[in-house]
Design an enzyme around this catalytic site. Structure first.
Site, PDB file in Angstrom:
ATOM      1  N   ASP A 196       0.854  -1.188   0.000  1.00  0.00           N
ATOM      2  CA  ASP A 196       0.000   0.000   0.000  1.00  0.00           C
ATOM      3  C   ASP A 196       0.888   1.234   0.000  1.00  0.00           C
ATOM      4  OD1 ASP A 196      -2.178   1.779   0.243  1.00  0.00           O
ATOM      5  OD2 ASP A 196      -3.250   0.420   1.555  1.00  0.00           O
ATOM      6  N   GLY A 220       4.443   1.312  -1.872  1.00  0.00           N
ATOM      7  CA  GLY A 220       4.642   1.596  -3.282  1.00  0.00           C
ATOM      8  C   GLY A 220       3.372   2.096  -3.934  1.00  0.00           C
ATOM      9  N   ASP A 221       3.423   2.204  -5.255  1.00  0.00           N
ATOM     10  CA  ASP A 221       2.325   2.717  -6.065  1.00  0.00           C
ATOM     11  C   ASP A 221       1.878   1.612  -7.015  1.00  0.00           C
ATOM     12  OD1 ASP A 221       0.640   3.968  -7.865  1.00  0.00           O
ATOM     13  OD2 ASP A 221       1.930   5.718  -8.168  1.00  0.00           O
ATOM     14  N   PHE A 222       0.638   1.119  -6.818  1.00  0.00           N
ATOM     15  CA  PHE A 222       0.204  -0.011  -7.637  1.00  0.00           C
ATOM     16  C   PHE A 222      -0.031   0.357  -9.099  1.00  0.00           C
ATOM     17  CE2 PHE A 222      -3.905   0.637  -4.999  1.00  0.00           C
ATOM     18  CZ  PHE A 222      -4.372   1.659  -5.807  1.00  0.00           C
ATOM     19  N   HIS A 239     -12.830  -0.552  -7.488  1.00  0.00           N
ATOM     20  CA  HIS A 239     -14.006   0.308  -7.685  1.00  0.00           C
ATOM     21  C   HIS A 239     -13.694   1.796  -7.530  1.00  0.00           C
ATOM     22  CE1 HIS A 239     -15.558   0.786  -3.244  1.00  0.00           C
ATOM     23  NE2 HIS A 239     -14.250   0.887  -3.319  1.00  0.00           N
TER      24      HIS A 239
END
Length: 329
Positions: A196, A220-222, A239
């Site tokens: 996350d 991190g950055d997904f 969503h």
């Protein structure tokens, strides 16, 4: 029985009920009534509010089943209203959250309908999650609201899926880690990765979502990449985003996934037909606030296709949430 005009007027006044709920929560009325009925004058004195004004909002909420007027200007708490007490997990933080900055964004809902873009960005000058990162108090309320909404659904997902074939589970956008904690508790053979943003990882490390043994914490950055694993679980994350951004998350999972791996999306599906459904209301919230959307099964299948994955099956849990299982196409 209401005639059509009266029914429309009732629908149009929905905002009044919503804001009245928030006002009574902020004043702590459900907590004050926990011990038994009280007069409006007593409640007003305890909350430093105007008695006549307080009476008017409680009178509005009584027919909705939140309070019950047992004597003139005397109220008691109902079973429904008890869900708003501060000592019980429930929707109170969701009501507070949705009726603050999200509520202000809804005034510009027509902008979203005309453009397909979130009204929140127009009203506040930045996307929802960027705005939350700059407002820690509201971000904390948002996280508490998400925890309240997740009550029961984490356990439902953990028990509904068979994780025995896997060894390393990656919880993408796992927040406090409640879902990962529930899965690891039922599957001692698994190791976990909580992935996350730094704020979510920090909260999970502190145990905000429960015990996380055998877990690696990675920030991190997904949208850029995700850690390697053989099963990915993504609950109430997809969503939040439009199709392009959602497909980017899933594509990164597909790239990092070990052979024979699976990607699991845990979301509430939009049902067909005209029956009332809470998820249809939340879908419009996503439209105005984040630019995301709730989806039907067919829309999730298309999303998987765009990410190089194939929807294998849909597993209904004991809660109002489904698991959509996908593998490499």
């Amino acid at each position: 029985m209401l005639n059509p005009s009266q029914q429309i007027m009732r629908l149009g006044l929905g905002f009044a009920v919503s804001q009245a709920l928030r006002a009574t929560i902020e004043l702590g009325i459900p907590d004050l009534l926990a011990a038994g009925e009280q007069s409006v004058d007593e409640l007003a004195a305890a909350t430093q509010s105007d008695a006549d004004s307080l009476y008017r909002i409680m009178r509005l909420l009584a027919p909705e089943g939140v309070f019950r007027e047992v004597l003139p200007r005397h109220f008691e708490l109902t079973e429904i209203g008890a869900a708003l007490r501060s000592d019980r997990p429930g929707p109170r933080d969701f009501v507070r959250m949705i009726n603050s900055e999200a509520y202000l964004a809804f005034e510009q809902l027509l902008h979203s309908v005309r453009t397909g873009k979130p009204a929140f960005d127009k009203v506040f000058g930045s996307p929802r999650f960027d705005w939350l990162s700059e407002h820690p108090e509201q971000a904390a309320l948002f996280q508490r609201a998400m925890v309240a909404l997740g009550q029961g659904s984490n356990e439902a997902v953990a028990e509904a899926y068979e994780f025995k074939p896997f060894t390393r589970i990656v919880d993408v956008g796992g927040g406090h880690g409640q879902l990962l904690s529930a899965i690891l508790a039922r599957n001692p053979h698994l190791s976990g990765v909580l992935f996350d943003l730094p704020s979510g990882v920090a909260a999970a490390r502190q145990g905000a979502g429960g015990d996380l043994p055998r877990t690696e914490f990675i920030a991190g950055d997904f949208f850029e990449s995700v850690p390697s694993g053989d099963v990915y679980v993504i609950k109430k994350v997809v969503h939040d985003w439009n199709d392009e951004r959602a497909a980017a998350i899933l594509r990164n999972c597909s790239k990092a996934m070990l052979p024979n791996g699976k990607v699991l999306i845990a979301e509430t599906l939009v049902p067909p037909g005209n029956e009332p459904s809470q998820i249809k209301g939340i879908d419009v919230v996503m439209l105005a606030v984040t630019g995301g959307m709730e989806r039907t099964q067919g829309q999730y299948a298309s999303l998987f296709d765009a990410a190089g994955l194939r929807l294998e099956r849909v597993i209904q849990t004991r809660g109002p949430i489904s698991i959509l299982e996908a593998s490499a196409a």
